[in-house]
Design a protein around this motif. Structure first.
Motif, PDB file in Angstrom:
ATOM      1  N   UNK A 124       0.999  -1.039   0.117  1.00 23.28           N
ATOM      2  CA  UNK A 124      -0.195   0.020   0.024  1.00 23.28           C
ATOM      3  C   UNK A 124       0.717   1.297  -0.184  1.00 23.28           C
ATOM      4  N   UNK A 125       2.015   1.171  -0.318  1.00 21.49           N
ATOM      5  CA  UNK A 125       3.187   2.512   0.295  1.00 21.49           C
ATOM      6  C   UNK A 125       3.304   2.989  -0.983  1.00 21.49           C
ATOM      7  N   UNK A 126       3.239   4.450  -1.288  1.00 21.20           N
ATOM      8  CA  UNK A 126       3.716   5.256  -1.973  1.00 21.20           C
ATOM      9  C   UNK A 126       5.237   4.704  -2.272  1.00 21.20           C
ATOM     10  N   UNK A 127       5.456   4.502  -3.450  1.00 17.12           N
ATOM     11  CA  UNK A 127       6.715   3.632  -4.162  1.00 17.12           C
ATOM     12  C   UNK A 127       6.785   4.937  -4.791  1.00 17.12           C
ATOM     13  N   UNK A 128       7.179   5.843  -5.358  1.00 17.41           N
ATOM     14  CA  UNK A 128       7.595   7.001  -5.793  1.00 17.41           C
ATOM     15  C   UNK A 128       8.054   7.634  -4.596  1.00 17.41           C
ATOM     16  N   UNK A 129       7.187   6.976  -3.815  1.00 17.02           N
ATOM     17  CA  UNK A 129       8.368   8.537  -2.385  1.00 17.02           C
ATOM     18  C   UNK A 129       9.561   7.668  -2.061  1.00 17.02           C
ATOM     19  N   UNK A 130       9.572   6.359  -2.128  1.00 17.05           N
ATOM     20  CA  UNK A 130      10.892   6.053  -1.683  1.00 17.05           C
ATOM     21  C   UNK A 130      11.558   5.545  -0.536  1.00 17.05           C
ATOM     22  N   UNK A 131      12.367   5.857   0.291  1.00 18.48           N
ATOM     23  CA  UNK A 131      12.622   5.612   1.336  1.00 18.48           C
ATOM     24  C   UNK A 131      12.215   6.235   2.189  1.00 18.48           C
ATOM     25  N   UNK A 132      11.777   7.319   1.625  1.00 19.51           N
ATOM     26  CA  UNK A 132      10.872   8.671   2.359  1.00 19.51           C
ATOM     27  C   UNK A 132       9.660   8.136   2.926  1.00 19.51           C
ATOM     28  N   UNK A 133       9.487   7.444   1.845  1.00 16.80           N
ATOM     29  CA  UNK A 133       7.663   7.473   2.286  1.00 16.80           C
ATOM     30  C   UNK A 133       7.328   7.119   3.704  1.00 16.80           C
ATOM     31  N   UNK A 134       6.193   7.604   3.784  1.00 15.29           N
ATOM     32  CA  UNK A 134       5.476   7.317   5.869  1.00 15.29           C
ATOM     33  C   UNK A 134       5.652   6.179   5.914  1.00 15.29           C
ATOM     34  N   UNK A 135       5.735   5.412   7.332  1.00 13.93           N
ATOM     35  CA  UNK A 135       5.423   3.754   7.477  1.00 13.93           C
ATOM     36  C   UNK A 135       4.216   4.058   8.542  1.00 13.93           C
ATOM     37  N   UNK A 136       3.763   5.213   8.801  1.00 17.47           N
ATOM     38  CA  UNK A 136       2.103   4.548   9.155  1.00 17.47           C
ATOM     39  C   UNK A 136       0.827   5.992   8.219  1.00 17.47           C
ATOM     40  N   UNK A 137      -0.326   5.636   8.632  1.00 20.22           N
ATOM     41  CA  UNK A 137      -1.130   6.953   8.404  1.00 20.22           C
ATOM     42  C   UNK A 137      -2.433   6.861   9.303  1.00 20.22           C
ATOM     43  N   UNK A 138      -2.863   7.893   9.370  1.00 22.88           N
ATOM     44  CA  UNK A 138      -4.055   8.278  10.393  1.00 22.88           C
ATOM     45  C   UNK A 138      -3.595  10.013  10.757  1.00 22.88           C
ATOM     46  N   UNK A 139      -4.107  10.426  11.977  1.00 20.41           N
ATOM     47  CA  UNK A 139      -4.456   9.581  12.683  1.00 20.41           C
ATOM     48  C   UNK A 139      -6.085   9.365  12.393  1.00 20.41           C
ATOM     49  N   UNK A 140      -6.138   7.794  13.049  1.00 13.09           N
ATOM     50  CA  UNK A 140      -7.525   7.373  12.982  1.00 13.09           C
ATOM     51  C   UNK A 140      -8.262   7.555  14.107  1.00 13.09           C
TER      52      UNK A 140
END
Length: 164
Positions: A124-140
């Motif tokens: 589900x990770x944004x592949x274009x962000x590379x290693x700087x992509x977020x590991x968490x999403x939210x808040x929920x």
């Protein structure tokens, strides 16, 4: 795997030529978890490498063929017992590793209405962000408790989050 990685990194481009030797050394090295070599658990006897054959040539040359057959048959008779012992050792090793890992875990219970973050998995990770992509999403916000450790989530606007 570390041995495989280390040896193949040293070799560089000719890694395919060295792969069989690295795999052989891995299969004939006793493993901590089972106390045996994978080779011995499959074939019922320890592997003898070529250098050992040259050193122990006298011992092998004086061995009677019939005696060798009897010893190999007896080792095949006890192979099931060796496998059972290895399985018990592996279970004990896993239990010890789990106990060591879990000794610092603190139980945290979540309630309906608590705010949480959701882990972003590689699919589900944004592949274009590379290693700087977020590991968490939210808040929920927790909408409901489905089971022990499983929760139904909603966004801050009150919309239900699918597959939460």
């Amino acid at each position: 795997m570390n041995n495989l990685k280390r040896r193949l990194e040293e070799i560089g481009a000719n890694w395919a030529d060295e792969l069989q030797f690295v795999l052989w050394s891995d299969r004939t090295t006793p493993k901590v978890a089972i106390g045996q070599t994978p080779f011995s658990l499959v074939y019922g006897a320890e592997a003898v490498i070529l250098s050992e054959v040259h050193i122990l040539m006298h011992q092998y040359s004086n061995a009677a063929e019939e005696r060798n057959r009897v010893e190999m048959a007896s080792s095949l008779d006890i192979i099931d017992e060796l496998r059972a012992i290895a399985q018990i050792r592996m279970a004990a090793y896993k239990h010890t590793a789990a106990r060591t890992y879990n000794k610092n875990v603190r139980l945290r219970t979540l309630q309906v209405g608590d705010l949480v973050l959701r882990k972003v998995f590689p699919n589900n990770k944004n592949q274009s962000a590379g290693k700087f992509a977020y590991n968490w999403e939210g808040p929920y916000r927790i909408e409901g408790i489905v089971a022990n450790g499983a929760y139904k989530l909603e966004t801050m606007n009150g919309e239900a989050v699918p597959r939460s």
